[in-house]
Scaffold this motif. Structure first.
Motif, PDB file in Angstrom:
ATOM      1  N   SER A  96     -32.049 -50.480  40.387  1.00  0.00           N
ATOM      2  CA  SER A  96     -30.871 -50.145  39.299  1.00  0.00           C
ATOM      3  C   SER A  96     -30.245 -51.729  39.085  1.00  0.00           C
ATOM      4  CB  SER A  96     -29.817 -49.296  40.013  1.00  0.00           C
ATOM      5  OG  SER A  96     -28.666 -49.133  39.160  1.00  0.00           O
ATOM      6  N   PRO A  97     -29.864 -52.126  37.940  1.00  0.00           N
ATOM      7  CA  PRO A  97     -29.058 -53.437  37.877  1.00  0.00           C
ATOM      8  C   PRO A  97     -27.562 -53.260  38.268  1.00  0.00           C
ATOM      9  CG  PRO A  97     -29.376 -52.270  35.786  1.00  0.00           C
ATOM     10  CD  PRO A  97     -30.125 -51.549  36.575  1.00  0.00           C
ATOM     11  N   PRO A  98     -27.393 -54.504  38.957  1.00  0.00           N
ATOM     12  CA  PRO A  98     -26.128 -54.353  39.784  1.00  0.00           C
ATOM     13  C   PRO A  98     -24.741 -53.934  38.739  1.00  0.00           C
ATOM     14  CG  PRO A  98     -27.041 -56.515  39.750  1.00  0.00           C
ATOM     15  CD  PRO A  98     -27.914 -55.738  39.105  1.00  0.00           C
ATOM     16  N   GLU A  99     -24.801 -54.364  37.677  1.00  0.00           N
ATOM     17  CA  GLU A  99     -23.588 -54.222  36.468  1.00  0.00           C
ATOM     18  C   GLU A  99     -23.952 -52.800  36.022  1.00  0.00           C
ATOM     19  OE1 GLU A  99     -26.936 -56.093  34.390  1.00  0.00           O
ATOM     20  OE2 GLU A  99     -25.842 -56.413  36.404  1.00  0.00           O
ATOM     21  N   GLN A 100     -25.010 -51.946  36.268  1.00  0.00           N
ATOM     22  CA  GLN A 100     -25.189 -50.707  35.583  1.00  0.00           C
ATOM     23  C   GLN A 100     -25.626 -49.761  36.523  1.00  0.00           C
ATOM     24  OE1 GLN A 100     -27.381 -52.063  32.167  1.00  0.00           O
ATOM     25  NE2 GLN A 100     -26.383 -50.594  31.455  1.00  0.00           N
ATOM     26  N   PRO A 101     -24.630 -49.387  37.760  1.00  0.00           N
ATOM     27  CA  PRO A 101     -25.409 -48.595  38.669  1.00  0.00           C
ATOM     28  C   PRO A 101     -25.697 -47.059  38.373  1.00  0.00           C
ATOM     29  CG  PRO A 101     -22.929 -48.877  38.892  1.00  0.00           C
ATOM     30  CD  PRO A 101     -23.430 -49.605  37.782  1.00  0.00           C
ATOM     31  N   ASP A 102     -25.420 -46.581  37.330  1.00  0.00           N
ATOM     32  CA  ASP A 102     -25.798 -45.340  36.685  1.00  0.00           C
ATOM     33  C   ASP A 102     -27.165 -45.235  36.022  1.00  0.00           C
ATOM     34  OD1 ASP A 102     -23.430 -44.247  37.482  1.00  0.00           O
ATOM     35  OD2 ASP A 102     -22.365 -44.263  35.644  1.00  0.00           O
ATOM     36  N   LEU A 103     -27.673 -46.711  35.850  1.00  0.00           N
ATOM     37  CA  LEU A 103     -29.072 -46.611  35.107  1.00  0.00           C
ATOM     38  C   LEU A 103     -30.238 -47.052  36.123  1.00  0.00           C
ATOM     39  CD1 LEU A 103     -30.866 -47.082  32.745  1.00  0.00           C
ATOM     40  CD2 LEU A 103     -30.150 -49.485  32.935  1.00  0.00           C
ATOM     41  N   GLN A 104     -31.162 -46.043  36.066  1.00  0.00           N
ATOM     42  CA  GLN A 104     -32.259 -46.436  37.016  1.00  0.00           C
ATOM     43  C   GLN A 104     -33.503 -46.837  36.099  1.00  0.00           C
ATOM     44  OE1 GLN A 104     -33.434 -43.588  40.086  1.00  0.00           O
ATOM     45  NE2 GLN A 104     -30.998 -42.839  40.047  1.00  0.00           N
ATOM     46  N   LEU A 105     -34.227 -47.652  36.600  1.00  0.00           N
ATOM     47  CA  LEU A 105     -35.769 -48.099  35.827  1.00  0.00           C
ATOM     48  C   LEU A 105     -36.578 -47.550  36.813  1.00  0.00           C
ATOM     49  CD1 LEU A 105     -34.822 -51.627  34.888  1.00  0.00           C
ATOM     50  CD2 LEU A 105     -34.720 -49.590  33.616  1.00  0.00           C
ATOM     51  N   VAL A 106     -37.650 -46.703  36.425  1.00  0.00           N
ATOM     52  CA  VAL A 106     -38.706 -46.329  37.224  1.00  0.00           C
ATOM     53  C   VAL A 106     -39.756 -47.277  36.998  1.00  0.00           C
ATOM     54  CG1 VAL A 106     -40.272 -44.288  37.543  1.00  0.00           C
ATOM     55  CG2 VAL A 106     -38.033 -43.972  36.989  1.00  0.00           C
ATOM     56  N   LEU A 107     -40.091 -47.881  38.196  1.00  0.00           N
ATOM     57  CA  LEU A 107     -41.395 -48.698  38.090  1.00  0.00           C
ATOM     58  C   LEU A 107     -42.671 -47.989  38.168  1.00  0.00           C
ATOM     59  CD1 LEU A 107     -39.800 -51.724  40.099  1.00  0.00           C
ATOM     60  CD2 LEU A 107     -39.599 -51.123  37.519  1.00  0.00           C
ATOM     61  N   PHE A 108     -43.180 -47.924  36.850  1.00  0.00           N
ATOM     62  CA  PHE A 108     -44.091 -46.727  36.750  1.00  0.00           C
ATOM     63  C   PHE A 108     -45.435 -47.395  36.795  1.00  0.00           C
ATOM     64  CE2 PHE A 108     -46.679 -43.249  35.069  1.00  0.00           C
ATOM     65  CZ  PHE A 108     -45.934 -42.031  35.600  1.00  0.00           C
TER      66      PHE A 108
END
Length: 109
Positions: free
Chosen positions: A68-80
C-alpha cells in the motif's frame, strides 16, 4: 443466463475493488502483474516506501503479496506473479512476461 452471471461477476468485481466514501468512489485493490514477486517486493517496499499489507504463502513458489502506498492506506496493490497456469495459458503468460520485460506496466482488477 450467461449475461446475468457475467453482469453479477462484473458487479462483484466493481464492489470489491471500488468503495464509496463521502460520495467519492475510491479503488481499494488492484493487481500489478509481475515476473518476480521478490523483486517487486524490493522495488515497492524498499525503493518506493510502500507498506507491506499481506504476505501469505500460496504454494511453493507464489504468495498473496499486497502493498500500500503510504499516502493512500486504503489502496492495496496485489503483486500478482505471471506464471503458466489456468489463469495464464502458456502463450498469454509469455506475452505478458515479454511486455513487462519491455517496461510496460500490466495492471488489472
Amino acid at each position: 443466463m450467461k449475461k446475468s452471471i457475467s453482469k453479477s461477476l462484473l458487479n462483484f468485481a466493481f464492489e470489491f475493488n471500488i468503495k464509496k466514501k463521502n460520495n467519492d468512489y475510491k479503488m481499494t485493490i488492484t493487481n500489478i502483474y509481475v515476473i518476480d514477486q521478490n523483486s517487486a517486493y524490493d522495488f515497492y517496499v524498499n525503493k518506493l516506501g510502500f507498506r507491506l499489507v499481506d504476505d501469505i504463502p500460496m504454494g511453493p513458489e507464489t504468495r498473496w503479496l499486497t502493498v500500500s502506498p503510504p499516502e493512500q492506506p486504503d489502496l492495496q496493490l496485489v503483486l500478482f506473479p505471471v506464471t503458466v497456469s489456468k489463469m495464464f495459458p502458456k502463450e498469454v503468460a509469455e506475452n505478458l512476461i515479454d511486455l513487462i520485460k519491455r517496461g510496460f506496466s500490466v495492471v488489472g482488477y
